[in-house]
Scaffold this motif. Structure first.
Motif, short mmCIF file in Angstrom:
data_model
loop_
_atom_site.label_atom_id
_atom_site.label_comp_id
_atom_site.label_asym_id
_atom_site.label_seq_id
_atom_site.Cartn_x
_atom_site.Cartn_y
_atom_site.Cartn_z
N MET A 21 15.67 2.42 -23.48
CA MET A 21 14.25 2.62 -23.18
C MET A 21 13.37 1.62 -23.93
N ARG A 22 13.87 1.10 -25.05
CA ARG A 22 13.06 0.22 -25.89
C ARG A 22 13.81 -1.09 -26.15
N LEU A 23 14.18 -1.77 -25.08
CA LEU A 23 14.90 -3.03 -25.20
C LEU A 23 13.97 -4.10 -25.79
N VAL A 30 11.04 -7.76 -20.88
CA VAL A 30 12.31 -7.61 -21.58
C VAL A 30 12.94 -8.98 -21.79
N ASP A 31 13.37 -9.23 -23.02
CA ASP A 31 14.12 -10.44 -23.33
C ASP A 31 15.55 -10.20 -22.86
N GLU A 32 15.81 -10.57 -21.61
CA GLU A 32 17.07 -10.20 -20.96
C GLU A 32 18.30 -10.72 -21.70
N ALA A 35 18.79 -8.78 -24.93
CA ALA A 35 19.18 -7.40 -24.66
C ALA A 35 20.66 -7.32 -24.27
N ILE A 36 21.09 -8.23 -23.41
CA ILE A 36 22.50 -8.24 -22.99
C ILE A 36 23.41 -8.50 -24.18
N MET A 251 17.70 1.12 -29.59
CA MET A 251 17.90 0.00 -30.51
C MET A 251 17.48 -1.32 -29.87
N ASN A 252 16.73 -2.13 -30.63
CA ASN A 252 16.33 -3.44 -30.11
C ASN A 252 16.30 -4.51 -31.19
N ASP A 253 16.90 -4.22 -32.33
CA ASP A 253 16.95 -5.18 -33.44
C ASP A 253 18.39 -5.24 -33.94
N GLU A 254 18.91 -6.46 -34.09
CA GLU A 254 20.32 -6.62 -34.45
C GLU A 254 20.67 -5.93 -35.77
#
Length: 400
Positions: A21-23, A30-32, A35-36, A251-254
């Motif tokens: 939900m929060r990519l 979205v930074d595709e 995200a992938i 999750m959207n941060d490494e």
């Protein structure tokens, strides 16, 4: 990676699920590529449960998952997706939405399919539209696997829904501030006792339990002598419950992904000591000292003759003042309380009849408190924001 078993089908699911939900975003989209990379890295580390929904990122979340799961990744995971009740006006809408989701996800079957964001009103709406006939037909056709629901209502309605069908799983909001809100601990234990797998959403309350903490809460963690981030404290508290199957993290941060995976490895049921529980209890007490209305969400005040969802109004009002992103809280109030149909349930519709006061075991002066809720959450900011929230919830994507 730690895995927990779904009682009714034996699936071994990663205790950490990837919520899409929060990519990560870039220039508003979205930074595709990032995200992938993030999702595939999590899968390579053992995460095997991915959760998305029709409206997430205006439909881009499902599409990105479809691309992510190419090259052999699809066979390594279970996909969870949801039927958005607000977009359903007739039975044919259910079939249309599901078929669109399958195309976006580039798959023939969604492993775990939920009725999204149920409460008393949306539950009755879907029952009238014969949603179970749709679900069972889709399962018989091989389009979905396991049937479940996600929930944002009161505990009385939660029990009613749990008892209405042979669900494989459900999804509830649960964290150390929500033991008495919505389904709460009572709902968690009730579902688990019926061998229903329980997936947890909002373990960090939209991030408010992980960042931007009040100074006194941070001081409690610092004084514990344990080098642990606020997010780790909150997640370990949830995984300590044996009734929990999967905890979803948006999750959207490494670095956060790596920390969550590392935490999950040894955050086993019953692993928190009494001293660690005391730390979390103290943090929760500090947050709760900011609560404006002592509503437990029992719903004895319901139904309101004028349609007000009293427990939900108080839930978002309290969250608005406890901490975190007030704009995000307002957005959820719009989506889950005001809604986009002809039956809004916000505080402004209170007519001070007093029926709820007599029913409230907490002795809350409900009409007076609802006036305060309406003052803060039903004003011009909400009116300006509603069209944007509606667009984000219902915007259709053009499909090739």
């Amino acid at each position: 990676m730690q895995y927990r078993t779904v009682p009714k089908n034996g699936d071994e699911l990663s205790a950490l699920g990837f919520g899409a939900m929060r990519l990560p975003t870039r220039f508003g989209r979205v930074d595709e590529a990032r995200a992938i990379r993030q999702i595939r890295s999590a899968i390579d580390s053992g995460v095997n449960y991915l959760d998305t929904a029709y409206p997430y990122h205006n439909g881009e979340s499902e599409k990105i998952l479809g691309k992510t799961l190419r090259d052999g990744y699809r066979e390594r995971v279970k996909i969870a997706d949801k039927l958005p009740h607000w977009a359903v006006k007739a039975r044919e809408d259910m079939d249309r939405i599901l078929d669109l989701q399958l195309r976006r996800l580039e798959t023939d079957c969604i492993d775990y399919y939920l009725l999204q964001s149920l409460d008393a009103k949306s539950w009755q709406k879907l029952i009238k539209l014969d949603v179970f006939a749709f679900l069972e037909a889709a399962r018989d056709a091989g389009k979905i696997g396991n049937i479940g629901f996600s929930f944002h209502g009161d505990r009385k309605t939660f029990r009613e829904i749990v008892d209405a069908y042979d669900w494989t799983f459900c999804q509830i909001q649960y964290n150390f501030l929500d033991e008495e809100n919505q389904a709460g601990r009572e709902g968690l234990e009730y579902a688990a006792a019926k061998n229903i797998a329980v997936m947890i959403m909002e373990p960090l309350r939209g991030g408010m339990l992980a960042a931007g903490l009040p100074k006194d809460v941070q001081a409690i963690y610092d004084a514990s002598g344990i080098a642990r981030s606020p997010a780790e404290w909150a997640l370990r508290w949830i995984w300590d419950h044996p009734e929990v199957t999967v905890v979803l993290s948006g999750m959207n941060d490494e670095a956060h992904i790596a920390e969550n995976i590392r935490t999950c490895e040894d955050a086993l049921p019953g692993s928190l000591s009494d001293a660690e529980h005391a730390v979390v209890d103290a943090a929760a007490a500090s947050y709760k000292s900011r609560i404006r209305v002592p509503c437990t969400g029992c719903a004895y005040c319901m139904p309101c003759p004028f349609g007000v969802n009293i427990p939900q109004c108080f839930h978002f009002y309290n969250q608005y003042y406890m901490a975190g992103n007030r704009m995000l809280t307002r957005g959820f109030y719009i989506a889950q309380v005001i809604g986009f149909d002809d039956h809004p349930a916000n505080a402004a519709f209170c007519r001070n009849c007093g029926r709820c006061v007599a029913a409230c075991p907490q002795g809350i002066a409900i009409p007076e408190e609802l006036q305060k809720v309406s003052r803060d959450l039903d004003g011009w900011q909400t009116k300006l924001m509603k069209p944007l929230v509606k667009m984000m919830m219902t915007r259709q994507q053009k499909e090739e």
